[in-house]
Design a protein around this motif. Structure first.
Motif, PDB file in Angstrom:
ATOM      1  N   ARG A 179      32.854  40.246  31.997  1.00 28.12           N
ATOM      2  CA  ARG A 179      34.325  39.861  32.388  1.00 28.12           C
ATOM      3  C   ARG A 179      34.585  40.524  33.465  1.00 28.12           C
ATOM      4  N   HIS A 180      34.507  41.854  33.691  1.00 24.20           N
ATOM      5  CA  HIS A 180      34.695  42.612  34.646  1.00 24.20           C
ATOM      6  C   HIS A 180      33.894  42.436  36.159  1.00 24.20           C
ATOM      7  N   LEU A 181      32.541  42.217  35.912  1.00 25.73           N
ATOM      8  CA  LEU A 181      32.073  41.550  37.327  1.00 25.73           C
ATOM      9  C   LEU A 181      32.520  40.276  37.558  1.00 25.73           C
ATOM     10  N   ALA A 182      32.771  39.416  36.659  1.00 24.35           N
ATOM     11  CA  ALA A 182      33.220  38.210  37.250  1.00 24.35           C
ATOM     12  C   ALA A 182      34.387  38.064  37.783  1.00 24.35           C
ATOM     13  N   GLN A 183      35.344  38.747  37.347  1.00 29.40           N
ATOM     14  CA  GLN A 183      36.741  39.032  37.942  1.00 29.40           C
ATOM     15  C   GLN A 183      36.611  39.721  39.177  1.00 29.40           C
ATOM     16  N   ARG A 184      35.483  40.386  39.651  1.00 28.58           N
ATOM     17  CA  ARG A 184      35.325  40.911  40.948  1.00 28.58           C
ATOM     18  C   ARG A 184      34.470  40.016  41.855  1.00 28.58           C
ATOM     19  N   GLY A 185      34.132  38.939  41.684  1.00 30.03           N
ATOM     20  CA  GLY A 185      33.381  37.871  42.408  1.00 30.03           C
ATOM     21  C   GLY A 185      32.107  37.749  42.250  1.00 30.03           C
ATOM     22  N   ILE A 186      31.338  38.597  41.388  1.00 27.57           N
ATOM     23  CA  ILE A 186      29.952  38.741  40.881  1.00 27.57           C
ATOM     24  C   ILE A 186      29.686  37.146  40.227  1.00 27.57           C
ATOM     25  N   PRO A 187      28.995  36.266  40.643  1.00 23.42           N
ATOM     26  CA  PRO A 187      28.508  35.012  39.914  1.00 23.42           C
ATOM     27  C   PRO A 187      28.018  35.185  38.327  1.00 23.42           C
ATOM     28  N   VAL A 188      28.614  35.565  37.340  1.00 16.24           N
ATOM     29  CA  VAL A 188      27.973  35.849  35.904  1.00 16.24           C
ATOM     30  C   VAL A 188      28.677  35.092  35.039  1.00 16.24           C
ATOM     31  N   PRO A 189      28.363  34.659  34.134  1.00 19.22           N
ATOM     32  CA  PRO A 189      29.070  33.950  33.085  1.00 19.22           C
ATOM     33  C   PRO A 189      30.006  34.839  32.306  1.00 19.22           C
ATOM     34  N   GLU A 190      31.239  34.266  32.384  1.00 19.62           N
ATOM     35  CA  GLU A 190      32.533  34.856  31.700  1.00 19.62           C
ATOM     36  C   GLU A 190      32.767  34.643  30.305  1.00 19.62           C
ATOM     37  N   PRO A 191      32.865  35.500  29.402  1.00 16.59           N
ATOM     38  CA  PRO A 191      33.040  35.330  28.030  1.00 16.59           C
ATOM     39  C   PRO A 191      34.344  34.568  27.863  1.00 16.59           C
ATOM     40  N   ARG A 192      34.383  33.648  27.079  1.00 11.31           N
ATOM     41  CA  ARG A 192      35.718  32.885  26.642  1.00 11.31           C
ATOM     42  C   ARG A 192      36.341  33.645  25.539  1.00 11.31           C
TER      43      ARG A 192
END
Length: 326
Positions: A69-82
């Protein structure tokens, strides 16, 4: 990824109904990988991946999920947990810890060329920088302590020359780990398993763009150099011989350094960390092969590949350098 725990359509439909992702329309087990139970999940609102964790505990999992979640919110293209209505991203299904993440677009590039390696190198450095302010800490659970615990378990399955190799390399890595130079290496959250099948690309052949990194469930706090070594040992080698491909490695390292330049200590210790990366995956593949778990569609990887890589790294120390240093 594999299927150890079978779930029904009805069970998953009830599960996704709590996550505001629409109704389940399709469910398909994923056969690749060897650690967790995974399913592709289609709903009326999109495509997802459902993971039931077979080895990681409820206590260990927040690190991985919150890192994603931390990486996704910083623009890294990784799956974000729902998350559910209470903003919880760690769930439970069939008595197992579970998570639902968005499915990345694209496909694997199993025969990478220079432009693939360049994109992976750059994104890996971006990921390392994005993780520097991640507040949680958990060690790489497949690091040196795990090697020391697991090698004695797999020794009975090895030929004498293999036993000598694995024990000598384990001693080398243990000595390295207590050295001042190693302790000074930059570190933070790392993926630690960023193989070709954990990266997605999309686009026309020869012009593909990287669309994401996934499968963060071996991540942990470790040296950035270990993450780089794991990548070089997969993306930048000849798979048949285990030898490094200098041209690919130069492009990878140069792209990484455009974002985060390596320290002089990192450059000096890279050959030793390339050995560490080979040892880690030789040990884990031996363990998976000789002490398997029951699972539908389980396909253990060949441990001999990383034995070859380790022998090659010892016989011919590899010093990959960026293009500017070549």
């Amino acid at each position: 990824m594999a299927v150890f725990t079978e779930v029904t359509f009805e069970e998953v439909d009830a599960f996704v109904s709590t996550l505001d992702v629409g109704r389940l329309t399709a469910l398909r087990g994923i056969g690749a990988g060897i650690e967790n139970t995974n399913y592709f999940v289609s709903t009326t609102q999109g495509e997802w991946v459902l993971t039931l964790f077979e080895r990681l505990s409820f206590e260990q999992l927040p690190f991985y999920l919150h890192l994603m979640r931390h990486l996704a919110q910083r623009g890294i293209p990784v799956p974000e947990p729902r998350s559910d209505g209470n903003d919880q991203i760690l769930h439970q299904l069939k008595g197992k810890p579970a998570a639902l993440v968005n499915k990345l677009v694209g496909g694997h590039q199993l025969a990478p060329d220079l432009h693939h390696c360049e994109q992976v190198g750059e994104m890996l450095a971006r990921m390392h920088l994005a993780g520097r302010d991640f507040p949680l800490a958990q060690p790489n659970l497949r690091g040196l302590p795990w090697w020391q615990e697991t090698v004695p378990v797999v020794l009975p399955f090895l030929a004498p020359e293999q036993r000598t190799l694995i024990e000598e390399e384990l001693a080398f890595q243990a000595e390295l780990a207590v050295s001042a130079a190693y302790k000074d290496l930059p570190r933070g959250p790392v993926h630690a398993d960023l193989f070709r099948d954990n990266v997605m690309f999309e686009g026309l052949p020869g012009r593909e763009r990287l669309t994401g990194f996934f499968d963060f469930y071996f991540a942990g706090i470790d040296t950035y150099l270990f993450d780089i070594a794991v990548c070089l040992n997969d993306w930048c080698i000849d798979l048949d011989s285990g030898r490094g491909v200098d041209e690919r490695a130069a492009v990878f390292v140069a792209a990484y350094e455009r974002v985060r330049p390596l320290t002089s200590a990192e450059r000096r210790l890279l050959p030793a960390l390339l050995r560490a990366g080979a040892l880690r995956f030789w040990v884990s593949r031996l363990w998976d092969l000789h002490l398997p778990r029951d699972a539908s569609m389980l396909k253990p990887h060949d441990p001999m590949h990383f034995e070859r890589v380790l022998r090659e790294r010892i016989a011919t120390p590899w010093h990959p350098q960026g293009e500017r240093d070549a």
